[in-house]
Design a protein around this motif. Structure first.
Motif, short mmCIF file in Angstrom:
data_model
loop_
_atom_site.label_atom_id
_atom_site.label_comp_id
_atom_site.label_asym_id
_atom_site.label_seq_id
_atom_site.Cartn_x
_atom_site.Cartn_y
_atom_site.Cartn_z
N ARG A 23 10.01 35.17 -4.52
CA ARG A 23 10.03 35.29 -3.06
C ARG A 23 8.79 34.63 -2.44
N ASP A 24 7.63 34.81 -3.06
CA ASP A 24 6.41 34.17 -2.55
C ASP A 24 6.55 32.65 -2.54
N ARG A 25 7.12 32.10 -3.62
CA ARG A 25 7.30 30.64 -3.69
C ARG A 25 8.31 30.16 -2.65
N LEU A 26 9.40 30.92 -2.47
CA LEU A 26 10.40 30.53 -1.47
C LEU A 26 9.80 30.52 -0.07
N CYS A 27 9.01 31.53 0.23
CA CYS A 27 8.35 31.60 1.54
C CYS A 27 7.41 30.42 1.73
N ALA A 28 6.67 30.05 0.68
CA ALA A 28 5.74 28.92 0.77
C ALA A 28 6.50 27.61 1.01
N ILE A 29 7.63 27.45 0.33
CA ILE A 29 8.44 26.24 0.52
C ILE A 29 8.98 26.17 1.94
N GLN A 30 9.50 27.30 2.43
CA GLN A 30 10.04 27.32 3.78
C GLN A 30 8.95 27.07 4.82
N GLU A 31 7.76 27.62 4.58
CA GLU A 31 6.64 27.38 5.48
C GLU A 31 6.27 25.90 5.49
N ARG A 32 6.26 25.29 4.31
CA ARG A 32 5.96 23.86 4.24
C ARG A 32 7.01 23.04 4.98
N ARG A 33 8.27 23.43 4.86
CA ARG A 33 9.33 22.76 5.60
C ARG A 33 9.10 22.83 7.10
N ARG A 34 8.80 24.05 7.57
CA ARG A 34 8.60 24.22 9.00
C ARG A 34 7.41 23.40 9.49
N ARG A 35 6.36 23.38 8.70
CA ARG A 35 5.17 22.64 9.10
C ARG A 35 5.46 21.14 9.16
N LEU A 36 6.18 20.62 8.17
CA LEU A 36 6.51 19.19 8.17
C LEU A 36 7.39 18.85 9.37
N TYR A 37 8.35 19.73 9.66
CA TYR A 37 9.21 19.51 10.81
C TYR A 37 8.41 19.56 12.10
N ALA A 38 7.51 20.53 12.19
CA ALA A 38 6.67 20.65 13.38
C ALA A 38 5.73 19.46 13.51
N GLN A 39 5.20 18.96 12.38
CA GLN A 39 4.35 17.77 12.43
C GLN A 39 5.13 16.59 12.99
N GLY A 40 6.39 16.45 12.56
CA GLY A 40 7.21 15.37 13.08
C GLY A 40 7.42 15.52 14.58
N GLN B 174 15.02 23.18 25.74
CA GLN B 174 15.75 24.34 25.22
C GLN B 174 16.23 24.11 23.80
N GLU B 175 16.67 22.90 23.49
CA GLU B 175 17.18 22.63 22.14
C GLU B 175 16.08 22.59 21.09
N ASP B 176 14.82 22.48 21.52
CA ASP B 176 13.69 22.44 20.58
C ASP B 176 12.95 23.77 20.48
N MET B 177 13.41 24.82 21.19
CA MET B 177 12.64 26.06 21.26
C MET B 177 12.45 26.73 19.90
N GLY B 178 13.30 26.41 18.93
CA GLY B 178 13.10 26.95 17.59
C GLY B 178 11.80 26.50 16.98
N LEU B 179 11.23 25.39 17.50
CA LEU B 179 9.96 24.87 16.98
C LEU B 179 8.76 25.32 17.80
N PHE B 180 8.99 26.06 18.89
CA PHE B 180 7.88 26.46 19.76
C PHE B 180 6.82 27.23 18.99
N ARG B 181 7.25 28.20 18.16
CA ARG B 181 6.29 29.02 17.43
C ARG B 181 5.45 28.17 16.49
N ASP B 182 6.10 27.23 15.80
CA ASP B 182 5.37 26.40 14.83
C ASP B 182 4.38 25.47 15.53
N VAL B 183 4.82 24.88 16.64
CA VAL B 183 3.94 23.98 17.38
C VAL B 183 2.72 24.73 17.90
N LEU B 184 2.94 25.91 18.48
CA LEU B 184 1.82 26.70 19.01
C LEU B 184 0.87 27.10 17.88
N ASP B 185 1.41 27.55 16.77
CA ASP B 185 0.58 27.92 15.62
C ASP B 185 -0.25 26.74 15.12
#
Length: 656
Positions: free
Chosen positions: A494-511, A612-623
């Motif tokens: 579970r720790d590894r899965l969370c780390a992978i998902q976090e990395r995905r979100r960060r890469l997406y947010a970076q884009g 509105q269509e990008d609001m799923g990324l709001f949290r990641d961008v702010l973080d």
């Protein structure tokens, strides 16, 4: 409330503590919004106190590991040198404590002597801060023939004392110490211990924050009554009996108030006037939990709170989920706990009883997306109920939302997984079944293979869960476990899965950040005197490029009024609270001169608009933005940039 100078000194120490190299005086001046001469004075002042020591060289300043003992301190003839108020805040609070208790007025010369400063220094540096703070509570300092008197209602004087006690730099942990310093002739600690015992034996559940707040108010009441300062009818005290009669625990609350009153009379020889007793009842009634959170259900809640109120709060919570593109908040206990909290917050608002939250600033900076959701809920609630919801209450709402995410948040989207296990009876099938049962939709098993088959033809996947220590291919993450899925293995996966998902979100947010940060939206040295003018100037740039409407900019101003968007000492991130732009963007203002922004002076303003269509990324961008500016090293690099290209390079250097 620290002075501007003390805030800069604290910030300077924080910068030096978090810097791995020397920091030049020009860089410190830029970060703190001060002159280089002021920086030299701040360093000298810190070193004179002896609590910390700042080393200096031609390269700048750095914080020494330990502060050397000074000969002057060791040889000081004053026995209680620590009792001398030295900082601007302690001098201000010391003066206020003397003013509050000075029946015949306070001599300017006497208080100057007590502070070991000249009368002119007292008048020029201490009194402006005293007057500024007492005005916030409807009080005034009148001076005649060099004698000062604090004028105003007794209720407001108590609010002032409570504010000073609970708004020191370190929260509740030093509230009693603050009162001890302000009233050295009063045994604060012994009184506090007795009050704690009375409350704990009252059969009332009072959470830690409520208890700390209650105890501070009770201490202030005792201190004022023992100096013959009681509330009067003209102070407009609320009828505590009327509120208590509405509560199921009215008998326990009344008995607790009576025990407190009896303690007052026995210990201090002062009977409790009716108005003060009503105040004690009110404080108790607004401090207790109305029911056990663990057993909370709608039927029990219906006996306490009107159904329309329940539906209104739950509706706002659902709107919050829609606003931030979140799955529906499904945990019923959490939803009802929030309803109960908002009901208590409403009661506190209409009875004008504040609830200081010592962690509010920390929550705002470290959990900015969650805090922002709490701002949305508070705004919608205050509009619906026509009450004011302050930043302390917003931070408590953030507690509820943050606790929910901690318990129920899960990675978005399945992570592809290959399982490597040698066939041995039905172990392979059982392991796969256990993985699917444990992780559900979080993983998608694309292959179950032996070691030889995997090495011969490795499939593309995110994770390889293997019972054999085999080299993995294609950048997959290897998770080595035993053939039986133990609790330890589950935690590891579970720790590894969370780390992978976090990395995905960060890469997406970076884009997304790369797409949103554009040269045409970069402004250098905006002519702005405050947050309002800065937002307006940036709004004109956005409007000229067709990115923001007047309605959107008005909503940005509304969000700013609800709670300041200065999330760090150098950064503000204004954004809308309800309106969406047609396209997402980030406009950047980088100033050499600081812009006053609430309690901060910022040099960077990132006005963000998320469609509105990008609001799923709001949290990641702010973080991501706050994470970048929370680094002293990165902020110093950003301070040295002039062009958009330089800013973007420094901004993205540490994201990864």
């Amino acid at each position: 409330m620290a002075s501007a100078k003390q805030n800069r000194i604290n910030r300077m120490i924080d910068v030096l503590e978090n810097s791995s190299s020397w920091v030049s005086s020009s860089m410190l001046a830029g970060l703190l919004g001060a002159s280089e001469r002021s920086i030299r004075n701040y360093v000298a002042e810190v070193n004179e106190t002896g609590t910390r020591h700042i080393e200096s060289s031609k390269e700048g300043y750095r914080l020494a590991a330990t502060a050397p003992a000074t000969a002057s301190a060791a040889a000081s003839p004053r026995e209680n040198v620590d009792a001398i108020p030295a900082s601007a805040d302690t001098r201000r609070d010391f003066t206020i404590s003397r003013l509050v208790n000075a029946c015949g007025g306070l001599s300017v010369f006497d208080i100057s002597d007590e502070l070991f400063i000249s009368e002119s220094t007292f008048q020029s540096s201490v009194m402006p801060q005293v007057r500024a703070l007492v005005r916030q509570f409807g009080l005034n300092v009148e001076t005649h023939d060099y004698r000062m008197t604090l004028t105003g209602r007794e209720a407001d004087k108590r609010k002032l004392l409570g504010h000073i006690a609970t708004h020191n730099s370190y929260g509740y942990f030093t509230s009693t110490k603050t009162l001890e310093n302000m009233f050295p002739g009063f045994d604060v600690q012994a009184t506090l211990s007795s009050l704690v015992e009375i409350c704990q034996r009252s059969d009332l559940f009072i959470n830690d924050y409520a208890l700390s707040n209650l105890l501070m108010h009770l201490l202030v009441i005792i201190i004022r009554l023992t100096s013959n300062n009681e509330l009067s009818e003209v102070d407009g005290v609320i009828d505590g009996d009327g509120l208590v009669e509405q509560l199921g625990q009215r008998e326990q609350i009344t008995h607790c108030a009576q025990r407190i009153a009896a303690y007052f009379e026995k210990q201090f020889g002062c009977a409790i006037p009716r108005t003060d007793f009503q105040q004690i009842l009110l404080l108790l009634a607004l401090s207790v939990e109305r029911c056990d959170f663990g057993d909370l259900n709608r039927e029990e809640l219906a006996g306490i709170i009107d159904r329309d109120f329940v539906d209104m709060v739950l509706g706002i919570l659902d709107e919050c989920g829609e606003r931030y593109n979140l799955p529906r908040f499904i945990d019923e206990p959490m939803r009802l706990q929030l309803v109960l909290h908002m009901f208590n917050a409403y009661q506190r608002a209409i009875y004008h009883v504040s609830y200081p939250n010592p962690l509010a600033a920390q929550i705002k900076s470290e959990y900015a997306p969650v805090y922002d959701m709490a701002v949305y809920i508070a705004h919608r609630f205050s509009t619906a109920m026509d009450v004011e919801v302050g930043e302390n209450e917003i931070a408590f709402i953030a507690f509820h939302i943050g606790a929910y995410f901690e318990k129920f948040s899960a990675p978005d989207g399945a992570i592809t997984c290959t399982v490597i296990i040698e066939e041995y009876h039905d172990f392979a099938r059982r392991l796969v079944d256990d993985l699917k049962a444990e992780f559900g939709d979080d993983i998608s098993v694309v292959a179950v293979m032996s070691c030889d088959n995997y090495l011969a033809d490795p499939p593309e996947c995110d994770v390889v869960v293997t019972t054999i220590d085999v080299p993995v291919c294609g950048g997959s993450t290897k998770i080595l476990i035993g053939p039986i899925l133990t609790k330890q293995n589950v935690r590891k996966i579970r720790d590894r899965l969370c780390a992978i998902q976090e990395r995905r979100r960060r890469l997406y947010a970076q884009g997304l950040l790369g797409r949103l940060l554009q040269p045409g939206l970069f402004m250098r040295n905006v002519d702005a005197d405050d947050a309002i003018s800065c937002i307006d100037r940036m709004g004109k740039l956005l409007a000229a490029q067709g990115l923001a409407t007047p309605e959107y900019i008005a909503d940005v101003h509304l969000r700013e009024r609800v709670s300041s968007t200065a999330f760090t000492d150098s950064l503000a991130i204004p954004h809308a609270i309800s309106v969406y732009p047609d396209r997402s963007f980030i406009a950047v203002a980088h100033n050499d001169a600081p812009i006053p922004w609430g309690r901060h002076d910022v040099r960077f303003v990132l006005l963000i608009g998320i469609a509105q269509e990008d609001m799923g990324l709001f949290r990641d961008v702010l973080d991501l933005i706050i994470e970048v500016f929370s680094s002293v090293e990165t902020t110093m690099r950003l301070m040295q940039t002039d062009t958009f290209e330089e800013f973007l390079a420094a901004f993205t250097q540490d994201i990864g």
